[in-house]
Design a protein around this motif. Structure first.
Motif, PDB file in Angstrom:
ATOM      1  N   LEU A  54      37.891 -52.049   6.506  1.00  0.00           N
ATOM      2  CA  LEU A  54      36.880 -51.325   6.674  1.00  0.00           C
ATOM      3  C   LEU A  54      36.679 -49.956   5.896  1.00  0.00           C
ATOM      4  CD1 LEU A  54      34.136 -51.343   8.224  1.00  0.00           C
ATOM      5  CD2 LEU A  54      35.334 -50.088  10.096  1.00  0.00           C
ATOM      6  N   ASP A  55      37.786 -49.366   5.928  1.00  0.00           N
ATOM      7  CA  ASP A  55      37.960 -47.995   5.189  1.00  0.00           C
ATOM      8  C   ASP A  55      37.845 -48.068   3.794  1.00  0.00           C
ATOM      9  OD1 ASP A  55      38.648 -46.109   7.157  1.00  0.00           O
ATOM     10  OD2 ASP A  55      40.547 -47.141   7.351  1.00  0.00           O
ATOM     11  N   GLU A  56      37.945 -49.163   3.206  1.00  0.00           N
ATOM     12  CA  GLU A  56      37.649 -49.357   1.459  1.00  0.00           C
ATOM     13  C   GLU A  56      36.381 -49.645   1.603  1.00  0.00           C
ATOM     14  OE1 GLU A  56      40.351 -51.312  -1.450  1.00  0.00           O
ATOM     15  OE2 GLU A  56      38.524 -53.008  -1.237  1.00  0.00           O
ATOM     16  N   PHE A  57      35.806 -50.478   2.408  1.00  0.00           N
ATOM     17  CA  PHE A  57      34.506 -50.818   2.321  1.00  0.00           C
ATOM     18  C   PHE A  57      33.559 -49.657   2.538  1.00  0.00           C
ATOM     19  CE2 PHE A  57      30.459 -51.685   4.858  1.00  0.00           C
ATOM     20  CZ  PHE A  57      29.921 -52.633   4.174  1.00  0.00           C
ATOM     21  N   VAL A  58      33.797 -48.677   3.520  1.00  0.00           N
ATOM     22  CA  VAL A  58      33.236 -47.432   3.681  1.00  0.00           C
ATOM     23  C   VAL A  58      33.182 -46.642   2.155  1.00  0.00           C
ATOM     24  CG1 VAL A  58      32.871 -45.132   4.858  1.00  0.00           C
ATOM     25  CG2 VAL A  58      33.431 -47.271   6.193  1.00  0.00           C
ATOM     26  N   ALA A  59      34.296 -46.565   1.903  1.00  0.00           N
ATOM     27  CA  ALA A  59      34.349 -45.778   0.517  1.00  0.00           C
ATOM     28  C   ALA A  59      33.615 -46.310  -0.670  1.00  0.00           C
ATOM     29  CB  ALA A  59      35.891 -45.829  -0.020  1.00  0.00           C
ATOM     30  N   GLU A  60      33.755 -47.743  -1.014  1.00  0.00           N
ATOM     31  CA  GLU A  60      32.807 -48.282  -1.719  1.00  0.00           C
ATOM     32  C   GLU A  60      31.447 -48.038  -1.437  1.00  0.00           C
ATOM     33  OE1 GLU A  60      33.817 -49.824  -4.808  1.00  0.00           O
ATOM     34  OE2 GLU A  60      35.986 -49.204  -4.368  1.00  0.00           O
ATOM     35  N   LEU A  61      30.884 -48.019  -0.272  1.00  0.00           N
ATOM     36  CA  LEU A  61      29.716 -47.965  -0.060  1.00  0.00           C
ATOM     37  C   LEU A  61      29.026 -46.422  -0.592  1.00  0.00           C
ATOM     38  CD1 LEU A  61      26.854 -48.121   1.464  1.00  0.00           C
ATOM     39  CD2 LEU A  61      28.048 -47.569   3.338  1.00  0.00           C
ATOM     40  N   VAL A  62      30.027 -45.453  -0.152  1.00  0.00           N
ATOM     41  CA  VAL A  62      29.727 -44.180  -0.544  1.00  0.00           C
ATOM     42  C   VAL A  62      29.677 -44.009  -2.008  1.00  0.00           C
ATOM     43  CG1 VAL A  62      30.615 -41.833  -0.483  1.00  0.00           C
ATOM     44  CG2 VAL A  62      30.764 -43.058   1.683  1.00  0.00           C
ATOM     45  N   LEU A  63      30.543 -44.478  -2.574  1.00  0.00           N
ATOM     46  CA  LEU A  63      30.591 -44.375  -4.242  1.00  0.00           C
ATOM     47  C   LEU A  63      29.518 -45.202  -4.692  1.00  0.00           C
ATOM     48  CD1 LEU A  63      34.363 -45.296  -4.774  1.00  0.00           C
ATOM     49  CD2 LEU A  63      33.268 -42.987  -5.166  1.00  0.00           C
ATOM     50  N   ASP A  64      28.860 -46.320  -4.139  1.00  0.00           N
ATOM     51  CA  ASP A  64      27.837 -47.105  -4.655  1.00  0.00           C
ATOM     52  C   ASP A  64      26.665 -45.937  -4.561  1.00  0.00           C
ATOM     53  OD1 ASP A  64      26.514 -49.829  -5.594  1.00  0.00           O
ATOM     54  OD2 ASP A  64      25.187 -48.885  -3.717  1.00  0.00           O
ATOM     55  N   ARG A  65      26.602 -45.474  -3.415  1.00  0.00           N
ATOM     56  CA  ARG A  65      25.338 -44.446  -3.320  1.00  0.00           C
ATOM     57  C   ARG A  65      25.413 -43.287  -4.372  1.00  0.00           C
ATOM     58  NH1 ARG A  65      24.121 -49.152  -2.018  1.00  0.00           N
ATOM     59  NH2 ARG A  65      22.885 -49.445   0.141  1.00  0.00           N
ATOM     60  N   PHE A  66      26.603 -42.825  -4.375  1.00  0.00           N
ATOM     61  CA  PHE A  66      26.680 -41.647  -5.216  1.00  0.00           C
ATOM     62  C   PHE A  66      26.455 -42.132  -6.648  1.00  0.00           C
ATOM     63  CE2 PHE A  66      30.462 -39.191  -3.201  1.00  0.00           C
ATOM     64  CZ  PHE A  66      29.629 -38.768  -2.271  1.00  0.00           C
ATOM     65  N   ALA A  67      26.680 -43.354  -7.013  1.00  0.00           N
ATOM     66  CA  ALA A  67      26.568 -43.930  -8.570  1.00  0.00           C
ATOM     67  C   ALA A  67      25.057 -44.077  -8.656  1.00  0.00           C
ATOM     68  CB  ALA A  67      26.987 -45.237  -8.716  1.00  0.00           C
ATOM     69  N   ARG A  68      24.098 -44.707  -7.513  1.00  0.00           N
ATOM     70  CA  ARG A  68      22.812 -44.692  -7.497  1.00  0.00           C
ATOM     71  C   ARG A  68      21.975 -43.226  -7.806  1.00  0.00           C
ATOM     72  NH1 ARG A  68      20.008 -47.549  -2.281  1.00  0.00           N
ATOM     73  NH2 ARG A  68      20.903 -49.268  -3.439  1.00  0.00           N
ATOM     74  N   GLY A  69      22.599 -42.156  -7.076  1.00  0.00           N
ATOM     75  CA  GLY A  69      22.280 -41.051  -7.249  1.00  0.00           C
ATOM     76  C   GLY A  69      22.361 -40.394  -8.812  1.00  0.00           C
ATOM     77  N   ALA A  70      23.355 -40.735  -9.399  1.00  0.00           N
ATOM     78  CA  ALA A  70      23.755 -40.280 -10.776  1.00  0.00           C
ATOM     79  C   ALA A  70      22.751 -41.041 -11.697  1.00  0.00           C
ATOM     80  CB  ALA A  70      25.154 -40.863 -10.955  1.00  0.00           C
ATOM     81  N   ARG A  71      22.393 -42.358 -11.484  1.00  0.00           N
ATOM     82  CA  ARG A  71      21.416 -43.217 -12.168  1.00  0.00           C
ATOM     83  C   ARG A  71      20.020 -42.613 -12.108  1.00  0.00           C
ATOM     84  NH1 ARG A  71      24.385 -47.408 -10.312  1.00  0.00           N
ATOM     85  NH2 ARG A  71      22.818 -47.811  -8.754  1.00  0.00           N
ATOM     86  N   ARG A  72      19.707 -42.182 -10.883  1.00  0.00           N
ATOM     87  CA  ARG A  72      18.260 -41.386 -10.549  1.00  0.00           C
ATOM     88  C   ARG A  72      18.205 -40.116 -11.219  1.00  0.00           C
ATOM     89  NH1 ARG A  72      14.463 -39.415 -10.743  1.00  0.00           N
ATOM     90  NH2 ARG A  72      12.768 -38.802  -9.225  1.00  0.00           N
ATOM     91  N   ALA A  73      19.349 -39.197 -11.251  1.00  0.00           N
ATOM     92  CA  ALA A  73      19.710 -37.962 -12.166  1.00  0.00           C
ATOM     93  C   ALA A  73      19.383 -38.197 -13.408  1.00  0.00           C
ATOM     94  CB  ALA A  73      20.678 -37.296 -11.887  1.00  0.00           C
ATOM     95  N   GLU A  74      19.904 -39.170 -14.132  1.00  0.00           N
ATOM     96  CA  GLU A  74      19.833 -39.683 -15.665  1.00  0.00           C
ATOM     97  C   GLU A  74      18.403 -39.769 -15.926  1.00  0.00           C
ATOM     98  OE1 GLU A  74      22.016 -43.157 -16.447  1.00  0.00           O
ATOM     99  OE2 GLU A  74      24.236 -42.126 -16.343  1.00  0.00           O
ATOM    100  N   GLY A  75      17.406 -40.203 -14.884  1.00  0.00           N
ATOM    101  CA  GLY A  75      16.155 -40.522 -15.394  1.00  0.00           C
ATOM    102  C   GLY A  75      15.337 -39.335 -15.621  1.00  0.00           C
ATOM    103  N   LEU A  76      15.946 -37.970 -15.339  1.00  0.00           N
ATOM    104  CA  LEU A  76      15.333 -36.881 -15.609  1.00  0.00           C
ATOM    105  C   LEU A  76      15.091 -36.602 -16.889  1.00  0.00           C
ATOM    106  CD1 LEU A  76      17.199 -34.313 -13.412  1.00  0.00           C
ATOM    107  CD2 LEU A  76      14.733 -34.636 -13.299  1.00  0.00           C
ATOM    108  N   GLY A  77      15.750 -37.267 -17.775  1.00  0.00           N
ATOM    109  CA  GLY A  77      15.472 -37.128 -19.407  1.00  0.00           C
ATOM    110  C   GLY A  77      14.276 -37.524 -19.829  1.00  0.00           C
ATOM    111  N   ALA A  78      13.624 -38.625 -19.115  1.00  0.00           N
ATOM    112  CA  ALA A  78      12.337 -39.020 -19.335  1.00  0.00           C
ATOM    113  C   ALA A  78      11.037 -38.534 -18.930  1.00  0.00           C
ATOM    114  CB  ALA A  78      12.015 -40.760 -18.931  1.00  0.00           C
ATOM    115  N   LEU A  79      11.526 -37.231 -17.907  1.00  0.00           N
ATOM    116  CA  LEU A  79      10.482 -36.433 -17.422  1.00  0.00           C
ATOM    117  C   LEU A  79      10.144 -34.969 -18.153  1.00  0.00           C
ATOM    118  CD1 LEU A  79      11.154 -37.008 -13.611  1.00  0.00           C
ATOM    119  CD2 LEU A  79       9.551 -38.141 -15.207  1.00  0.00           C
ATOM    120  N   VAL A  80      11.083 -34.941 -19.309  1.00  0.00           N
ATOM    121  CA  VAL A  80      10.797 -33.786 -20.095  1.00  0.00           C
ATOM    122  C   VAL A  80       9.412 -33.509 -20.467  1.00  0.00           C
ATOM    123  CG1 VAL A  80      11.621 -32.395 -22.128  1.00  0.00           C
ATOM    124  CG2 VAL A  80      13.433 -33.603 -20.790  1.00  0.00           C
ATOM    125  N   GLY A  81       8.779 -32.400 -20.331  1.00  0.00           N
ATOM    126  CA  GLY A  81       7.403 -32.123 -20.518  1.00  0.00           C
ATOM    127  C   GLY A  81       6.393 -32.742 -19.756  1.00  0.00           C
TER     128      GLY A  81
END
Length: 208
Positions: A54-81
């Motif tokens: 369960l501990d590894e599962f919780v950690a992987e859940l958190v890492l997955d959501r962090f990665a999702r956030g990172a992908r969302r932040a990458e999308g800022l490049g398309a919003l310039v201007g």
């Protein structure tokens, strides 16, 4: 229930989403491997087949959501201007705050083994807040070149302040209905909105 021996499409996300529902409904104490698999309508042993525990599962859940956030932040490049600088940053900040339920974030901090797995994943290169900060900095630099952020503005410090605040709020919010302590509760978007206004509003020509 999914038949034994039949591959389940998107199993990880199915289990992660189930865990978030369990925590939202029953609190952190209700998160067990059996509760997750029951909520996901999977065989009881599926979680332990794919995760060490369960501990590894919780950690992987958190890492997955962090990665999702990172992908969302990458999308800022398309919003310039497009839109406003403040509005674009606020959308990303809100998305990051919504990426991980407060109770799950607290689990990742309070379960020592889960916290260790999370840190190991980040040290191994899993995208997290450093990647998000880099994307915000790159976005602000592009807006600076476009004339929507004033020349001379320290965009790296703005990115650090914004991402650091989001990280703090994400990891310290108290779930709704939790009476323990005076830490910030869910719905912290107003805090980041004020921060974005302070960071950009003092600078002329931000497009805010």
């Amino acid at each position: 229930m999914s038949p034994r021996g039949v591959a389940i499409p998107d199993l990880r996300e199915r289990l992660f989403a189930a865990a978030e529902r369990v925590v939202a409904r029953d609190g952190a104490a209700g998160l067990t491997s059996r509760a997750v698999t029951a909520e996901a309508d999977c065989a009881k042993g599926v979680l332990h087949t794919h995760f060490a525990g369960l501990d590894e599962f919780v950690a992987e859940l958190v890492l997955d959501r962090f990665a999702r956030g990172a992908r969302r932040a990458e999308g800022l490049g398309a919003l310039v201007g497009r839109g406003t600088v403040a509005g674009n940053l606020q959308e990303v900040a809100d998305a990051l705050l919504d990426s991980l339920p407060p109770a799950v974030a607290r689990l990742a901090m309070t379960r020592a083994v889960a916290a260790m797995h999370t840190q190991e994943g980040i040290r191994s290169g899993a995208p997290a807040f450093d990647a998000i900060q880099g994307s915000v900095t790159a976005y602000l630099e592009a807006e600076q070149l476009a004339g929507r952020v004033a020349a001379g503005t320290d965009v790296g410090t703005i990115a650090l302040a914004l991402v650091g605040t989001v990280h703090h709020l994400l990891m310290t919010r108290v779930p709704a209905g939790d009476e323990d302590g005076d830490r910030p509760r869910g719905g912290s978007g107003a805090s980041t909105a004020r921060l974005v206004s302070v960071l950009l509003g003092a600078e002329p020509g931000t497009g805010a």
